[in-house]
Scaffold this active site. Structure first.
Site, PDB file in Angstrom:
ATOM      1  CB  ALA A 110      -3.890  40.213   7.312  1.00  0.00           C
ATOM      2  CG  ASP A 111      -8.953  41.540   4.745  1.00  0.00           C
ATOM      3  OD1 ASP A 111      -8.818  42.741   4.304  1.00  0.00           O
ATOM      4  OD2 ASP A 111      -8.792  40.578   4.170  1.00  0.00           O
ATOM      5  CB  THR A 131      -2.608  41.533  -3.411  1.00  0.00           C
ATOM      6  OG1 THR A 131      -2.066  41.040  -4.511  1.00  0.00           O
ATOM      7  CG2 THR A 131      -3.956  42.345  -4.161  1.00  0.00           C
ATOM      8  CB  THR A 150      -0.633  47.113   4.016  1.00  0.00           C
ATOM      9  OG1 THR A 150      -1.890  47.370   4.662  1.00  0.00           O
ATOM     10  CG2 THR A 150       0.549  47.403   5.064  1.00  0.00           C
ATOM     11  CG  ASP A 171      -0.317  39.232   1.497  1.00  0.00           C
ATOM     12  OD1 ASP A 171      -0.671  40.592   1.038  1.00  0.00           O
ATOM     13  OD2 ASP A 171      -1.039  38.212   0.670  1.00  0.00           O
ATOM     14  CD  GLU A 212      -3.885  38.025  -1.061  1.00  0.00           C
ATOM     15  OE1 GLU A 212      -3.756  39.467  -0.955  1.00  0.00           O
ATOM     16  OE2 GLU A 212      -4.789  37.580  -0.318  1.00  0.00           O
TER      17      GLU A 212
HETATM   18  C1  5RP Z   1      -6.184  41.116  -0.513  1.00  0.00           C
HETATM   19  C2  5RP Z   1      -5.689  41.011   0.927  1.00  0.00           C
HETATM   20  C3  5RP Z   1      -5.215  42.074   1.474  1.00  0.00           C
HETATM   21  O1  5RP Z   1      -3.846  41.803   2.099  1.00  0.00           O
HETATM   22  C4  5RP Z   1      -6.129  42.565   2.620  1.00  0.00           C
HETATM   23  O2  5RP Z   1      -7.282  42.785   1.976  1.00  0.00           O
HETATM   24  C5  5RP Z   1      -5.585  43.863   3.360  1.00  0.00           C
HETATM   25  O3  5RP Z   1      -5.649  44.970   2.791  1.00  0.00           O
HETATM   26  P1  5RP Z   1      -5.268  46.501   2.893  1.00  0.00           P
HETATM   27  O4  5RP Z   1      -3.652  46.357   3.194  1.00  0.00           O
HETATM   28  O5  5RP Z   1      -5.488  47.150   1.771  1.00  0.00           O
HETATM   29  O6  5RP Z   1      -5.659  46.885   4.206  1.00  0.00           O
HETATM   30  O7  5RP Z   1      -6.095  39.955   1.595  1.00  0.00           O
HETATM   31  O8  5RP Z   1      -6.597  39.718  -1.122  1.00  0.00           O
END
Ligand code: 5RP
Length: 262
Positions: free
Chosen positions: A91-92, A33, A36, A89, A111
């Site tokens: 990540a932050d 989610t 990305t 997936d 996740e």
């Molecule tokens: C969602 C997440 C996302 O993978 C994380 O926030 C990264 O998001 P983005 O790709 O929009 O930077 O953990 O719960």
């Protein structure tokens, strides 16, 4: 393509595009989610169509499930498949051991379930997500609404015995109300600035009544695909130690928008 992508979107696209090279015919896939991951879902749909392959997907949020279905991908429930070949997936943050902070998009619970039930987890990220030590990004913790203020107080008290630099806990809100996850839980964001011992913190947080799950992903991620705004990508495999550099053709991102009629 209707508009020029920002450098950060180009970086996310590059990582997403490279990650779908790991997808093979017949695979059961976990779809992450976030922005990305949304690029990855678009790249995956394009690959499935172009190569005529078949994949079965489990989404980590309603948002991702809706996007994947709209693009023609087959989406089933986690209990329909029970185990997955690969999860991709975002990540932050990720550290040198590929431990992660996740949950910026409030989907950390699904996740973590999906990534843990996968033979392999690939994280896709722009280069800015790489950190020497986790904690600059506030750590999301999913809690049950009942007694959430008590849970928050217990977390704050627990943080005093742990190796963190800051101990500020805030309830995540949306339009003035507590944000609700897909499971109707709340999210507490822990602004810790630096997490000295992520493994210990992850274990301790999950012992607190009211905590459903935390956004620390320890020893779950196998590979990170790091994208840059100029199309360069680095693939780092924590198990084999292999690092591979390459380039993605950013012009291809236009096809995805064209396909979507965007
Ligand atoms: C969602 C997440 C996302 O993978 C994380 O926030 C990264 O998001 P983005 O790709 O929009 O930077 O953990 O719960």
């Amino acid at each position: 393509m209707t508009a020029e992508l920002s450098p950060i979107d180009k970086a996310k696209y590059a990582a997403a595009r490279r990650s779908v090279d790991f997808v093979e015919n017949g695979m059961k896939l976990g779809l992450g989610t976030g922005s990305t991951a949304a690029w990855m879902v678009r790249c995956l749909a394009e690959k499935v169509k172009a190569e005529g392959i078949s994949v079965t997907c489990v989404a980590t949020s309603k948002r991702t499930a809706d996007l994947a279905r709209d693009l023609g991908l087959t989406v089933v429930g986690m209990d329909d498949v029970k185990w997955l070949d690969l999860t991709i997936d975002g990540a932050d943050e990720f550290d040198p051991n590929l431990n992660l902070i996740k949950g910026g998009g409030a989907a950390l619970l699904q996740e973590k379930i999906v990534a843990t039930a996968s033979d392999r987890m690939i994280v896709i990220a722009d280069a800015a997500k790489e950190v020497a030590q986790l904690g600059a990004f506030p750590l999301p913790v999913e809690v049950i609404p009942f007694g959430w203020q008590t849970t928050k107080a217990l977390i704050e008290e627990t943080l005093y015995s742990l190796d963190v630099l800051n101990r500020e806990v805030t309830l995540r809100t949306h339009r003035g109300k507590p944000l609700k996850t897909d499971e109707s839980h709340y999210i507490l964001d822990l602004n810790l600035r630096r997490i000295g011992n992520p493994r210990q913190l992850a274990l301790v947080l999950n012992q607190i009544p009211g905590v459903v799950e935390n956004g620390l992903f320890i020893d779950i991620c196998d590979v990170v695909v790091i994208g840059n705004g100029d199309g360069r990508v680095t693939v780092r495999d924590i198990n084999s130690g292999r690092i591979e550099d390459g380039t993605v053709n950013l012009a291809d991102s236009g096809n995805i928008f064209a396909d979507l009629g965007d």
